[in-house]
Design a protein around this motif. Sequence first.
Motif, PDB file in Angstrom:
ATOM      1  N   LEU A 149       0.833  -1.282   0.056  1.00  0.00           N
ATOM      2  CA  LEU A 149      -0.091   0.119   0.016  1.00  0.00           C
ATOM      3  C   LEU A 149       0.802   1.151  -0.025  1.00  0.00           C
ATOM      4  N   LEU A 150       1.991   1.277   0.678  1.00  0.00           N
ATOM      5  CA  LEU A 150       2.875   2.309   0.735  1.00  0.00           C
ATOM      6  C   LEU A 150       3.518   2.599  -0.508  1.00  0.00           C
ATOM      7  N   ALA A 151       3.777   1.384  -1.306  1.00  0.00           N
ATOM      8  CA  ALA A 151       4.522   1.573  -2.551  1.00  0.00           C
ATOM      9  C   ALA A 151       3.398   2.090  -3.601  1.00  0.00           C
ATOM     10  N   VAL A 152       2.243   1.676  -3.530  1.00  0.00           N
ATOM     11  CA  VAL A 152       1.100   2.114  -4.189  1.00  0.00           C
ATOM     12  C   VAL A 152       0.795   3.842  -4.203  1.00  0.00           C
ATOM     13  N   LEU A 153       0.860   3.978  -2.650  1.00  0.00           N
ATOM     14  CA  LEU A 153       0.607   5.549  -2.292  1.00  0.00           C
ATOM     15  C   LEU A 153       1.710   6.373  -3.145  1.00  0.00           C
ATOM     16  N   GLY A 154       2.868   5.786  -2.954  1.00  0.00           N
ATOM     17  CA  GLY A 154       3.838   6.567  -3.569  1.00  0.00           C
ATOM     18  C   GLY A 154       3.687   6.965  -5.362  1.00  0.00           C
ATOM     19  N   LEU A 155       3.180   5.746  -5.844  1.00  0.00           N
ATOM     20  CA  LEU A 155       3.084   5.968  -7.134  1.00  0.00           C
ATOM     21  C   LEU A 155       1.759   6.912  -7.330  1.00  0.00           C
ATOM     22  N   CYS A 156       0.685   7.021  -6.467  1.00  0.00           N
ATOM     23  CA  CYS A 156      -0.355   7.831  -6.694  1.00  0.00           C
ATOM     24  C   CYS A 156       0.183   9.223  -6.519  1.00  0.00           C
TER      25      CYS A 156
ATOM     26  N   LEU B 184      -1.785  -3.193  -7.226  1.00  0.00           N
ATOM     27  CA  LEU B 184      -3.044  -3.787  -6.471  1.00  0.00           C
ATOM     28  C   LEU B 184      -3.731  -5.040  -7.062  1.00  0.00           C
ATOM     29  N   LEU B 185      -3.702  -5.075  -8.100  1.00  0.00           N
ATOM     30  CA  LEU B 185      -4.117  -6.427  -8.791  1.00  0.00           C
ATOM     31  C   LEU B 185      -3.260  -7.534  -8.596  1.00  0.00           C
ATOM     32  N   GLY B 186      -2.307  -7.455  -7.890  1.00  0.00           N
ATOM     33  CA  GLY B 186      -1.309  -8.427  -7.613  1.00  0.00           C
ATOM     34  C   GLY B 186      -0.522  -8.813  -8.655  1.00  0.00           C
ATOM     35  N   GLN B 187      -0.374  -8.125  -9.767  1.00  0.00           N
ATOM     36  CA  GLN B 187       0.380  -8.633 -10.992  1.00  0.00           C
ATOM     37  C   GLN B 187      -0.299  -9.693 -11.683  1.00  0.00           C
ATOM     38  N   GLN B 188      -1.521  -9.973 -11.382  1.00  0.00           N
ATOM     39  CA  GLN B 188      -2.173 -11.262 -12.076  1.00  0.00           C
ATOM     40  C   GLN B 188      -2.474 -11.001 -13.515  1.00  0.00           C
ATOM     41  N   VAL B 189      -2.804  -9.606 -13.811  1.00  0.00           N
ATOM     42  CA  VAL B 189      -3.171  -8.963 -15.250  1.00  0.00           C
ATOM     43  C   VAL B 189      -1.857  -8.504 -15.875  1.00  0.00           C
ATOM     44  N   PRO B 190      -1.744  -8.632 -16.867  1.00  0.00           N
ATOM     45  CA  PRO B 190      -0.450  -8.043 -17.568  1.00  0.00           C
ATOM     46  C   PRO B 190      -0.638  -6.358 -17.740  1.00  0.00           C
ATOM     47  N   TYR B 191       0.510  -5.809 -17.561  1.00  0.00           N
ATOM     48  CA  TYR B 191       0.458  -4.285 -17.415  1.00  0.00           C
ATOM     49  C   TYR B 191      -0.313  -3.716 -18.500  1.00  0.00           C
ATOM     50  N   ALA B 192      -0.116  -3.952 -19.663  1.00  0.00           N
ATOM     51  CA  ALA B 192      -0.716  -3.225 -20.758  1.00  0.00           C
ATOM     52  C   ALA B 192      -2.462  -3.640 -20.674  1.00  0.00           C
ATOM     53  N   THR B 193      -2.692  -4.655 -20.242  1.00  0.00           N
ATOM     54  CA  THR B 193      -4.171  -4.924 -20.104  1.00  0.00           C
ATOM     55  C   THR B 193      -4.684  -4.095 -19.095  1.00  0.00           C
TER      56      THR B 193
END
Length: 339
Positions: A68-75, A243-252
């Motif tokens: 969550l901290l990493a995502v907050l950094g990106l946001c 946040l999607l746990g890298q389950q979906v390709p980044y491009a998608t």
Amino acid sequence: MSLQAAHAAGLSEAAPAESGHVSLWQRCRRWMLPLLGVAVLGLLLSHAHKVDWAGAWQALQRYSPWLLLAVLGLCTASHVLYGCFDLVGRRHLRHRLPWWRTWAIAVTSYAFNLNLGSLVGGIAMRARLYARAGLDEATVAQIVGLSLTTNWLGYGLLAGGLFAAGVIEPPHQAHIRHGALRVLGVAMILLALGYVAACAVSRRREWVVKGRRLHLPSARIAVTQLALSAANWALMGSAMYLLLGQQVPYATTLSVLLAASIVGVITPIPAGLGVLEAVYLALLSGTVKQGALMGAVLAYRALYYLLPLAGGLVLYLFLERYAAEAEELTPPEAPVASA
């Protein structure tokens, strides 16, 4: 009859029909957008009971604090980068407002724009804060126009590339064929690149629109606009990817985010409430478990929308206080002596 009188007479004859068409369109547009919003809300409410809310809550609880901290950094990086959009306008228009104040106004308006809509945040908030800073309406209008152009330039390049590459498969309910989506993607790329080319080779650098002079940016500024915007959208996609746990390709992941963003713009609902969730459910429900998908979207909304709104409110209060103090320190103008 003089030419001016004849021209006025021609305008007076054409005015009723033209104004009738305009007023009819305005009336239709006034009702169409709210009706579309009500329809979307009704559709979301009708499917709300089908959403795995318990699974979404469990997914939220499973997120590690470090993620969550990493995502907050990106946001946060995305919001900081968006503030640079108005710095592009500052460089192009050469107004004398300090860079930090220009950046703070852009970041504040963006936070309010995301949560309260473009009319409140993107336009009204900017207009007020820039007016308090001493800029005239024409300059503010050009700043807003350049910021909007910057935002959608990167969108057009990234979304166009992803659509043209066939990364995203449109749902059957969308009634759009895969080939048509590819053609739309190519058109978006050409439009974005066409703007850069026009800034580079156009001989005419100035237009007058409704009495206001608009100056075409240089090619260097246009490329900067494209790069800043593309990087900003890429950061937003990276946040959802984690946040999607890298389950979906980044491009998608990025493609779905771009699709949800444009739907949120045309749907008159503050903060696109429910729209983001609906688009992700429609496009990724067969790839990711519904609970995990809803958990990711809710976490993204909290980290990208709600927390920055708190920061934007603090910045807004600071800017208002700074403007008030600056007005108090500014000496009043001396009265002009009569002859």
